[in-house]
Design an enzyme around this catalytic site. Structure first.
Site, PDB file in Angstrom:
ATOM      1  N   GLU A 197       5.276  -9.412  15.105  1.00  0.00           N
ATOM      2  CA  GLU A 197       4.690  -9.916  16.342  1.00  0.00           C
ATOM      3  C   GLU A 197       4.939 -11.417  16.494  1.00  0.00           C
ATOM      4  O   GLU A 197       5.263 -11.896  17.572  1.00  0.00           O
ATOM      5  CB  GLU A 197       3.187  -9.616  16.362  1.00  0.00           C
ATOM      6  CG  GLU A 197       2.538  -9.912  17.691  1.00  0.00           C
ATOM      7  CD  GLU A 197       1.083  -9.500  17.739  1.00  0.00           C
ATOM      8  OE1 GLU A 197       0.469  -9.739  18.780  1.00  0.00           O
ATOM      9  OE2 GLU A 197       0.559  -8.962  16.743  1.00  0.00           O
ATOM     10  N   ARG A 249       0.810  -1.225   0.000  1.00  0.00           N
ATOM     11  CA  ARG A 249       0.000   0.000   0.000  1.00  0.00           C
ATOM     12  C   ARG A 249       0.839   1.270   0.000  1.00  0.00           C
ATOM     13  O   ARG A 249       0.337   2.335  -0.340  1.00  0.00           O
ATOM     14  CB  ARG A 249      -1.020  -0.047   1.130  1.00  0.00           C
ATOM     15  CG  ARG A 249      -2.116  -1.089   0.827  1.00  0.00           C
ATOM     16  CD  ARG A 249      -3.135  -1.189   1.919  1.00  0.00           C
ATOM     17  NE  ARG A 249      -2.542  -1.528   3.194  1.00  0.00           N
ATOM     18  CZ  ARG A 249      -2.659  -2.701   3.801  1.00  0.00           C
ATOM     19  NH1 ARG A 249      -3.336  -3.665   3.246  1.00  0.00           N
ATOM     20  NH2 ARG A 249      -2.096  -2.899   4.977  1.00  0.00           N
TER      21      ARG A 249
END
Length: 174
Positions: free
Chosen positions: A96, A59
């Site tokens: 993460e 993006r």
């Protein structure tokens, strides 16, 4: 008059319970929303001396390319590993649950060039930290990091505190 925030769709409990997902696709699927988003990002570059726009996959391409086009600047792709055909520099960074690697062509940023890094969203800042390190490894200088959306609750600005970080819309939560 609508603001960029008015075009951002919020989806509760996605991808997991307790998360308010900020959906950028609702911005880019609306011609007025897309134009407003790009115009607002361009305003934040007014008066800034820079040579190159670099965008993070994918993006960052969506927002970085029209900005580069409008300002007549070259655009550099920061891609996931294994997607660029020429000699690259790479950086692995923590996620993460695991790691990711991004790459740039070795000839994409010249020593001394001033670079604006663009992405749709800043969360923890890990991707942009890695992208900045690649730019610096090539001899470039990151003069701004520009985002459409900031998730301030994830403290990405703290990781990127040595850079000029700007976002069109900021949300307090995650």
């Amino acid at each position: 008059m609508k603001t960029v925030k008015d075009y951002i769709r919020t989806i509760p409990d996605f991808p997991e319970k307790g998360i308010m997902f900020r959906d950028v696709t609702s911005v880019i699927q609306d011609a007025d929303g897309l134009k407003l988003a790009i115009d607002e990002m361009i305003k934040r570059l007014d008066g800034l001396d820079f040579d190159v726009i670099a965008g993070a996959e994918s993006r960052g391409f969506v927002f970085g390319m029209p900005i580069a086009y409008a300002l007549h600047k070259p655009f550099v792709m920061v891609r996931k590993a294994g997607k660029l055909p020429c000699e690259t520099v790479s950086k692995t960074y923590d996620l993460e649950y695991g790691t990711a690697t991004i790459e740039m062509h070795k000839d994409s940023v010249k020593p001394g060039q001033k670079v604006v890094l663009v992405d749709d969203l800043i969360a923890t800042g890990g991707t942009m930290q890695a992208a900045a390190e690649l730019v610096e490894e090539l001899g470039g200088e990151v003069v701004k990091m520009l985002f459409l959306i900031e998730l301030a609750g994830l403290n990405g600005r703290k990781l990127l505190s040595k850079y000029d970080v700007d976002a069109v819309v900021s949300y307090d939560g995650k």
